[in-house]
Design a protein around this motif. Structure first.
Motif, PDB file in Angstrom:
ATOM      1  N   ARG A 175       0.833  -1.207   0.000  1.00 21.11           N
ATOM      2  CA  ARG A 175       0.000   0.000   0.000  1.00 21.11           C
ATOM      3  C   ARG A 175       0.860   1.248   0.000  1.00 21.11           C
ATOM      4  O   ARG A 175       0.525   2.253  -0.638  1.00 21.11           O
ATOM      5  N   HIS A 176       1.969   1.210   0.741  1.00 18.06           N
ATOM      6  CA  HIS A 176       2.853   2.367   0.858  1.00 18.06           C
ATOM      7  C   HIS A 176       4.149   2.087   0.108  1.00 18.06           C
ATOM      8  O   HIS A 176       4.797   1.065   0.353  1.00 18.06           O
ATOM      9  N   ARG A 221      -1.661  -2.626 -10.165  1.00 15.18           N
ATOM     10  CA  ARG A 221      -2.051  -3.021  -8.811  1.00 15.18           C
ATOM     11  C   ARG A 221      -2.269  -4.521  -8.754  1.00 15.18           C
ATOM     12  O   ARG A 221      -2.503  -5.168  -9.768  1.00 15.18           O
ATOM     13  N   ASP A 227      -3.311  -3.328  -3.928  1.00 13.06           N
ATOM     14  CA  ASP A 227      -2.166  -2.490  -3.588  1.00 13.06           C
ATOM     15  C   ASP A 227      -1.281  -2.248  -4.805  1.00 13.06           C
ATOM     16  O   ASP A 227      -1.174  -3.102  -5.686  1.00 13.06           O
ATOM     17  N   ASN A 280       0.716   4.497   7.686  1.00  9.73           N
ATOM     18  CA  ASN A 280      -0.743   4.613   7.795  1.00  9.73           C
ATOM     19  C   ASN A 280      -1.118   5.925   8.480  1.00  9.73           C
ATOM     20  O   ASN A 280      -2.030   6.643   8.048  1.00  9.73           O
TER      21      ASN A 280
END
Length: 341
Positions: A175-176, A221, A227, A280
Motif C-alpha cells: 500500500r505504501h 495493482r 495495492d 498509515n
C-alpha cells in the motif's frame, strides 16, 4: 465538451463544470499520457532486480539453527548463512531469519568446505527438489540437479551489489511505496525489489511524490487490497532520474540520509513500531484526518510529524532538482516525466 451543466438535485439545482481532456483512455476510464511505450533506459540497466527465490523452504534457518550449523564459529560461515528478509520483515516485524547461500560452490566444494550445511540441505531440500514441482518440467529437473543452490540466485543483482556497503529495497506489492537502505550482508527475498545503489540521492528521488506518481501509473495493482505493485521493468528501468547540478544532488543526499536514519532510529527506540503503522498514520495526517488514540501513540513514538516534514522537504527538493515547480498535478508530472524519458 467544456462548459456548465445544470443538474436537478433534491436540495436545489447544482452546476457541474465540464472540462475538455485529451489523451489515452485507460482501463479505469481515466484520461492521461500514454505510458505503455516507455522503454528501459541504459543508465538504469542491471541496477534493479527482485531478490532471490528459494524453491525450497529448507534453506531458511532460525538464529539458533544457524549457530548450531557453525555461524559465529566456523570460518567463512558468515558468507554462507546470511540474514534473510522479505516484505513483512521490512514493513512489519522481522523474523530475524537466516538463509543458507552456497552460490558459486559446486556440490563437492560445498560438501568439503561446509559439511554441516551440505548435510542440512540434503536432509531438508534435496528430497523435495528431486520429487519435482511441477513434475517433468525443465526448471524442476535443473533444480533437482542443483539441489544445494537457491532456485533463482539473481546473479546479475549479485554482480551489481558487489562492493556496496548497502543497497535500496522496496516491497514489490505494498500500500505504501517505501524505499529504505538495507545492509549488504542481508539477502533479500523475491518479495523485495532491490536497487544496487548506496547513494542517498537515489533513495531520496525514489522516495518522492514524483516517483510515487510514476510508479503507481506504470506499475499497476495486485492482490486482495488492490495495492500498488512495483514492477521493476515498468517502474524503475524506464524512470528518468534528474540530471542536476552538485548542489541539488547534495541536498537530496542529505534528505535521503535523514529520512532513512529517522525511521530506523524511531524503530530502534520503539521496537513495536512498524513502517506500515507509521505510514498509515502519515497518510491520515497528510489528509488532515483525526487520529485515534492508538494512532496518536504511533505518531508520537514514530515522530510522524518529523516524517511528514521530511517528505515535504524531499518532494520540494526533488522538484527543484528537475527544475520543475513543486505544485504540479499528477497528470502534469507524468507528462513531464514522459517527455524527459
Amino acid at each position: 465538451a467544456a462548459g456548465l451543466l445544470a443538474l436537478a438535485e433534491p436540495h436545489g439545482p447544482a452546476e457541474v463544470e465540464l472540462t475538455a481532456a485529451a489523451g489515452l483512455i485507460h482501463s479505469d476510464l481515466t484520461v492521461g499520457v500514454d505510458l505503455t511505450a516507455v522503454r528501459p533506459l541504459r543508465a538504469n540497466l542491471q541496477l534493479c532486480s527482485p531478490g532471490v527465490k528459494l524453491h525450497g523452504a529448507g534453506f531458511i534457518v532460525t538464529a539458533a539453527q544457524a549457530a548450531a550449523l557453525g555461524l559465529g564459529t566456523v570460518p567463512g560461515m558468515a558468507q554462507r548463512v546470511r540474514p534473510y528478509r522479505n516484505g513483512k520483515d521490512l514493513m512489519a516485524h522481522s523474523r530475524q531469519g537466516f538463509v543458507i547461500d552456497l552460490q558459486g560452490l559446486s556440490e563437492p566444494e560445498a560438501r568439503r568446505e561446509f559439511p554441516s550445511l551440505h548435510a542440512w540441505i540434503c536432509e531438508h531440500v534435496r528430497g523435495r527438489r528431486q520429487a519435482g514441482s511441477p513434475s517433468g518440467t525443465r526448471d524442476a529437473a535443473e533444480y533437482a540437479r542443483n539441489f544445494w543452490l537457491l532456485g533463482k540466485p539473481r546473479k546479475t543483482l549479485r554482480r551489481a551489489l558487489a562492493g556496496l556497503p548497502r543497497y535500496i529495497a522496496t516491497v514489490e506489492t505494498s500500500r505504501h511505496r517505501v524505499f529504505l537502505f538495507v545492509p549488504a550482508e542481508i539477502l533479500a527475498d523475491n518479495t523485495l525489489i532491490c536497487i544496487a545503489s548506496a547513494d542517498a540521492f537515489v533513495l531520496a528521488t525514489l522516495s518522492s511524490r514524483l516517483h510515487r506518481v510514476w510508479a503507481v501509473a506504470t506499475g499497476g495493482r495486485l492482490g486482495v487490497g488492490n495495492d500498488p505493485r512495483y514492477n521493476k521493468t515498468r517502474c524503475f528501468d524506464p524512470f528518468p532520474f534528474p540530471a542536476c547540478a552538485p548542489l541539488p544532488q547534495a541536498r537530496l543526499r542529505e534528505l535521503g540520509e535523514r529520512l532513512d536514519d529517522h525511521r530506523k532510529q524511531r524503530q530502534r527506540a520503539h521496537p513495536e513500531l512498524t513502517l506500515t503503522g507509521m505510514y498509515n498514520v502519515l497518510e491520515k495526517r497528510q489528509r488532515a484526518e483525526p487520529l485515534s488514540a492508538a494512532e496518536q501513540a504511533i505518531a508520537e513514538k514514530g515522530g510522524v510529524g518529523t516524517l511528514h516534514k521530511l517528505h515535504a522537504e524531499l518532494d520540494a527538493a526533488v522538484a527543484f532538482a528537475y527544475g520543475w515547480p513543486p505544485e504540479l498535478s499528477d497528470a502534469e508530472l507524468l507528462q513531464r516525466l514522459l517527455q524527459l524519458h
